[in-house]
Design an enzyme around this catalytic site. Structure first.
Site, PDB file in Angstrom:
ATOM      1  N   ASP A  42      48.274  34.864  26.060  1.00 50.97           N
ATOM      2  CA  ASP A  42      47.608  36.040  26.607  1.00 50.97           C
ATOM      3  C   ASP A  42      48.062  37.238  25.783  1.00 50.97           C
ATOM      4  O   ASP A  42      49.223  37.655  25.870  1.00 50.97           O
ATOM      5  CB  ASP A  42      48.001  36.215  28.084  1.00 50.97           C
ATOM      6  CG  ASP A  42      47.291  37.388  28.752  1.00 50.97           C
ATOM      7  OD1 ASP A  42      46.718  38.230  28.039  1.00 50.97           O
ATOM      8  OD2 ASP A  42      47.316  37.461  29.997  1.00 50.97           O
ATOM      9  N   TYR A  44      34.230  50.296  25.803  1.00 47.61           N
ATOM     10  CA  TYR A  44      34.243  49.323  24.704  1.00 47.61           C
ATOM     11  C   TYR A  44      34.218  50.046  23.358  1.00 47.61           C
ATOM     12  O   TYR A  44      35.000  49.724  22.456  1.00 47.61           O
ATOM     13  CB  TYR A  44      33.041  48.397  24.839  1.00 47.61           C
ATOM     14  CG  TYR A  44      32.970  47.306  23.800  1.00 47.61           C
ATOM     15  CD1 TYR A  44      33.749  46.160  23.909  1.00 47.61           C
ATOM     16  CD2 TYR A  44      32.096  47.395  22.711  1.00 47.61           C
ATOM     17  CE1 TYR A  44      33.688  45.148  22.964  1.00 47.61           C
ATOM     18  CE2 TYR A  44      32.020  46.391  21.768  1.00 47.61           C
ATOM     19  CZ  TYR A  44      32.814  45.262  21.904  1.00 47.61           C
ATOM     20  OH  TYR A  44      32.740  44.262  20.963  1.00 47.61           O
ATOM     21  N   LYS A  96      37.201  49.924  20.548  1.00 48.30           N
ATOM     22  CA  LYS A  96      36.957  49.397  19.206  1.00 48.30           C
ATOM     23  C   LYS A  96      37.193  50.467  18.140  1.00 48.30           C
ATOM     24  O   LYS A  96      37.662  50.166  17.036  1.00 48.30           O
ATOM     25  CB  LYS A  96      35.536  48.833  19.111  1.00 48.30           C
ATOM     26  CG  LYS A  96      35.341  47.553  19.903  1.00 48.30           C
ATOM     27  CD  LYS A  96      36.250  46.440  19.413  1.00 48.30           C
ATOM     28  CE  LYS A  96      35.987  45.120  20.105  1.00 48.30           C
ATOM     29  NZ  LYS A  96      36.846  44.017  19.607  1.00 48.30           N
TER      30      LYS A  96
END
Length: 250
Positions: A59, A152, A156
Site C-alpha cells: 500500500d 485529480y 497530478k
C-alpha cells in the site's frame, strides 16, 4: 546480472503491461499492488519459479509498508535499479464544491504521497550506488485542467512538479527522474472519469473529437513508453513529463 525494477499498481492495466514489457527486456521485476493476490498471480504467470518476477502486497500510502518491501527486495536481489510509480487513483467527475476533505486527502495520499514514499525508500540505495532510474506515471490532467476533476488534476500537477524537483535533487548521484503522462486510455479506469449518467457511446462522441488521432490509447502503448524510459532512454534525459495523449494537449 539482470537489473531489478519495482513497479507499483502492477496487478492490472498499465502497471501489469509495464511489468511484462520490462520482464521482456530482461529485468527482474517486482510487481507490487494493494491487490496482493492479483500481483502474485501476475508474477507467477510471468515466472512460475520466482527467479525473475515476484508479486508482493504494498500500500503506497503507508510509508512503513513501502519501506518493508524495498528492504525485502534489496535483501533478496541486492539492488534496485529502477522504480516505476504507476499506482494511482481516479476521481469521479464531480463539481469542485461537492468534494470533501476526505476526497482531497485520498487523491493526494495515493497520487502524490505514494510517489513520495516509494522514492524516499529507494533514493538512499540509488544514491549509494550512484545510479538508478525513476519513472512516475502522471497524467495529461496534470498539464491540462478539466472541469469536474479538480482534486485529480491538482494531485497530478503536484506529481509533475515533484518529478522535476526530484530530478534536480538526485542528478548529482546519477539518478534520473522522469514521468510519463498518459491521455485517455481504453482501460476500466477510464469509465470512472465519465460524467454522471453518461454512456460510453456519449462519452466517445464527446472525447474523440478532442484527440487528433481520434482514438483512445492503450495500456500497452503507455507500458512501451515506460519500458523505454527505464531501459533505453538517454541517460542525459531527466526531469521530463512525456505526454502520450494522441495529441490532445496540442
Amino acid at each position: 546480472m539482470s537489473k531489478v525494477v519495482i513497479v507499483t499498481g502492477a496487478a492490472s492495466g498499465v502497471g501489469l503491461e509495464s511489468a511484462k514489457a520490462l520482464y521482456g527486456k530482461g529485468f527482474r521485476v517486482v510487481l507490487s499492488d494493494l491487490d496482493a493476490d492479483g500481483a502474485r498471480q501476475a508474477a507467477e504467470q510471468l515466472d512460475p519459479h520466482g527467479e525473475m518476477a515476484i508479486g508482493v502486497a504494498m500500500d503506497v500510502t503507508l510509508v512503513e509498508a513501502v519501506q518493508v518491501v524495498v528492504g525485502q527486495v534489496v535483501q533478496r536481489w541486492g539492488q534496485i535499479d529502477a522504480l516505476v510509480n504507476n499506482a494511482g487513483l481516479p476521481q469521479e467527475n464531480r463539481p469542485f464544491d461537492s468534494l470533501t476533505d476526505a476526497d482531497w486527502n485520498r487523491q493526494f495520499a495515493v497520487n502524490v504521497m505514494g510517489i513520495v514514499h516509494t522514492c524516499q525508500a529507494v533514493a538512499q540505495h540509488m544514491r549509494e550506488r550512484r545510479q538508478g532510474r525513476i519513472v512516475n506515471v502522471t497524467s495529461v490532467a496534470g498539464s491540462r485542467a478539466r472541469p469536474g476533476m479538480s482534486a485529480y488534476c491538482a494531485a497530478k500537477a503536484a506529481a509533475v512538479s515533484l518529478t522535476q524537483t526530484l530530478a534536480l535533487e538526485l542528478a548529482e548521484f546519477g539518478v534520473t527522474v522522469n514521468a510519463v503522462a498518459p491521455g485517455s486510455l481504453e482501460t476500466p479506469m477510464f469509465a470512472k472519469f465519465l460524467q454522471p449518467g453518461e454512456s460510453w457511446e456519449a462519452a466517445m462522441q464527446r472525447y474523440l473529437p478532442q484527440i487528433p488521432l481520434h482514438r483512445l490509447g492503450s495500456a500497452q502503448e503507455i507500458a512501451e513508453t515506460i519500458a523505454w524510459m527505464v531501459a533505453d532512454a538517454p541517460g542525459f534525459m531527466t526531469g521530463q513529463n512525456l505526454l502520450v495523449d494522441g495529441g490532445r494537449c496540442l
